[in-house]
Scaffold this active site. Structure first.
Site, PDB file in Angstrom:
ATOM      1  N   GLY A  97       0.814  -1.208   0.000  1.00 38.61           N
ATOM      2  CA  GLY A  97       0.000   0.000   0.000  1.00 38.61           C
ATOM      3  C   GLY A  97       0.846   1.255   0.000  1.00 38.61           C
ATOM      4  N   ARG A 141       1.097  -5.592  -5.272  1.00 37.83           N
ATOM      5  CA  ARG A 141       1.214  -6.602  -4.210  1.00 37.83           C
ATOM      6  C   ARG A 141       1.748  -7.927  -4.768  1.00 37.83           C
ATOM      7  NH1 ARG A 141      -0.604  -4.655   0.455  1.00 37.83           N
ATOM      8  NH2 ARG A 141      -2.098  -2.921   0.421  1.00 37.83           N
ATOM      9  N   ASP A 189       5.704  -5.831   5.809  1.00 37.55           N
ATOM     10  CA  ASP A 189       6.217  -7.173   6.075  1.00 37.55           C
ATOM     11  C   ASP A 189       6.171  -8.096   4.856  1.00 37.55           C
ATOM     12  OD1 ASP A 189       3.485  -7.346   6.085  1.00 37.55           O
ATOM     13  OD2 ASP A 189       3.324  -8.515   7.925  1.00 37.55           O
ATOM     14  N   THR A 243       5.001   1.061   6.647  1.00 36.33           N
ATOM     15  CA  THR A 243       3.678   0.533   6.950  1.00 36.33           C
ATOM     16  C   THR A 243       3.011   1.398   8.003  1.00 36.33           C
ATOM     17  OG1 THR A 243       2.441  -1.275   8.004  1.00 36.33           O
ATOM     18  CG2 THR A 243       4.788  -1.144   8.497  1.00 36.33           C
ATOM     19  N   ASP A 286       0.951   0.401  10.014  1.00 37.58           N
ATOM     20  CA  ASP A 286       0.780  -0.414  11.214  1.00 37.58           C
ATOM     21  C   ASP A 286       1.981  -0.327  12.156  1.00 37.58           C
ATOM     22  OD1 ASP A 286      -1.605  -1.383  10.050  1.00 37.58           O
ATOM     23  OD2 ASP A 286      -0.457  -2.860   8.918  1.00 37.58           O
ATOM     24  N   ASP A 338       4.527  -2.205  12.315  1.00 39.22           N
ATOM     25  CA  ASP A 338       4.763  -3.531  12.887  1.00 39.22           C
ATOM     26  C   ASP A 338       5.937  -4.282  12.255  1.00 39.22           C
ATOM     27  OD1 ASP A 338       3.615  -3.950  10.420  1.00 39.22           O
ATOM     28  OD2 ASP A 338       2.124  -5.411  11.108  1.00 39.22           O
ATOM     29  N   ARG A 387     -25.058   8.492  21.349  1.00 41.14           N
ATOM     30  CA  ARG A 387     -24.607   7.189  20.854  1.00 41.14           C
ATOM     31  C   ARG A 387     -23.151   6.996  21.235  1.00 41.14           C
ATOM     32  NH1 ARG A 387     -26.879   6.992  14.614  1.00 41.14           N
ATOM     33  NH2 ARG A 387     -29.059   7.460  15.080  1.00 41.14           N
ATOM     34  N   GLY A 441      -3.670  -1.860  12.137  1.00 46.17           N
ATOM     35  CA  GLY A 441      -2.739  -2.330  13.144  1.00 46.17           C
ATOM     36  C   GLY A 441      -2.353  -3.789  12.981  1.00 46.17           C
ATOM     37  N   ARG A 442      -3.158  -4.527  12.212  1.00 41.29           N
ATOM     38  CA  ARG A 442      -2.907  -5.961  12.041  1.00 41.29           C
ATOM     39  C   ARG A 442      -2.750  -6.637  13.389  1.00 41.29           C
ATOM     40  NH1 ARG A 442      -1.272  -8.021   7.144  1.00 41.29           N
ATOM     41  NH2 ARG A 442       0.366  -9.259   8.083  1.00 41.29           N
TER      42      ARG A 442
END
Length: 298
Positions: free
Chosen positions: A17, A88, A136, A158, A160, A162, A195, A203-204
């Site tokens: 991405g 990808r 990754d 990334t 994330d 990570d 609400r 975050g995976r």
């Protein structure tokens, strides 16, 4: 086709991405490397460029790679995305339908490992060093090439955050900033309509995105990382109690159903109010940040 060498030739590619910061990273690498005496080749569309290019000096490979210069990268340094484009594609697992036309006679499997073709293409281009920028998936294939003898320097990218061995991945800062902005904007709407919102952020398998967003200014009443069944008493300060109501809500979340790779369509949240007993609410799991708006139950 051996390119004319100075100190050597470096190839850069971006995979997965796109995130903010990719073009500035490409620019910084290119300018520094050129000034140090290296030639820079930009591989287009991630690993796909190294899979689909044709090893023929007369072939038009402009869609697969290009020589980078200071003039080129200076123009794209302040723009978003990646001007080299991305994909990808994973060369070790290419489906038959995605094989380049010239390789279909050679590879007949449903999925095919094209690593040998990638190595030949790197040699054809005269690449001495490879710099993949990715998460990754992109970088795990870079490890494969490293084991095959390719000199590789990976740059983690990334939202994330990570990728092991790094403090801050390209894209993470923007992810945190936008999470804070969106959460605070939605919070006023939730309070106005009595609400509360269930928000899932990227975050995976790691919790960096929502953890840093919360400490940085997004005021979540409940924070959950995928794992076991989890129960908390929360007091949403943005809600006004109706007459006779208490402001406490018990939320029980089966977070196993929300872990990436094991998410089930329709994960259930049990919401209990002091005067109404337990109420089951089904949250439809979609690929949006805000999964569902849950009404404040009387």
């Amino acid at each position: 086709m051996k390119t004319e060498k100075k100190k050597g030739t470096i190839a850069i590619l971006t995979g997965g991405g796109d995130v903010p910061g990719l073009n500035p990273a490409i620019r910084a690498i290119t300018i520094r490397a050129i000034r140090e005496g290296y030639q820079i080749i930009g591989i287009r569309r991630g690993w796909a460029g190294l899979v689909e290019m044709v090893r023929d000096k007369d072939a038009d490979n402009s869609l697969h790679y290009e020589i980078l210069t200071e003039e080129k990268v200076n123009k794209i340094g302040r723009s978003g995305g990646t001007f080299l484009h991305s994909s990808r594609t994973r060369p070790s697992n290419v489906h038959q339908i995605n094989l380049p036309e010239y390789l279909r006679e050679k590879y007949k499997g449903e999925t095919n490992d094209l690593t040998s073709e990638v190595l030949k293409n790197l040699d054809f281009l005269g690449i001495d060093y490879l710099i993949p920028i990715g998460g990754d998936d992109t970088l795990s294939y870079a490890v494969r090439l490293h084991k095959e003898g390719v000199k590789t320097v990976a740059i983690p990218k990334t939202m994330d955050n990570d990728v092991p061995g790094t403090d801050y991945c390209i894209g993470f800062s923007t992810c945190v900033t936008r999470t804070i902005m969106m959460t605070n904007s939605l919070r006023t709407n939730a309070g106005s309509h009595e609400r509360f919102l269930v928000i899932e952020v990227f975050g995976r398998y790691a919790g960096f995105t929502f953890t840093v967003s919360n400490t940085g200014g997004s005021y979540f009443d409940v924070r959950v990382v995928g794992g076991e069944r989890w129960i908390a008493q929360v007091t949403p300060d943005s809600f006004r109690c109706r007459p006779g109501q208490q402001q406490r809500v018990e939320v029980a979340i089966d977070t196993k159903k929300l872990v990436m790779g094991r998410r089930e369509h329709g994960a259930t949240l049990n919401i209990t109010t002091p005067d109404a007993g337990a109420t089951q609410v089904t949250v439809t799991v979609r690929t949006t940040v805000v999964k569902e708006v849950l009404r404040w139950f009387a």
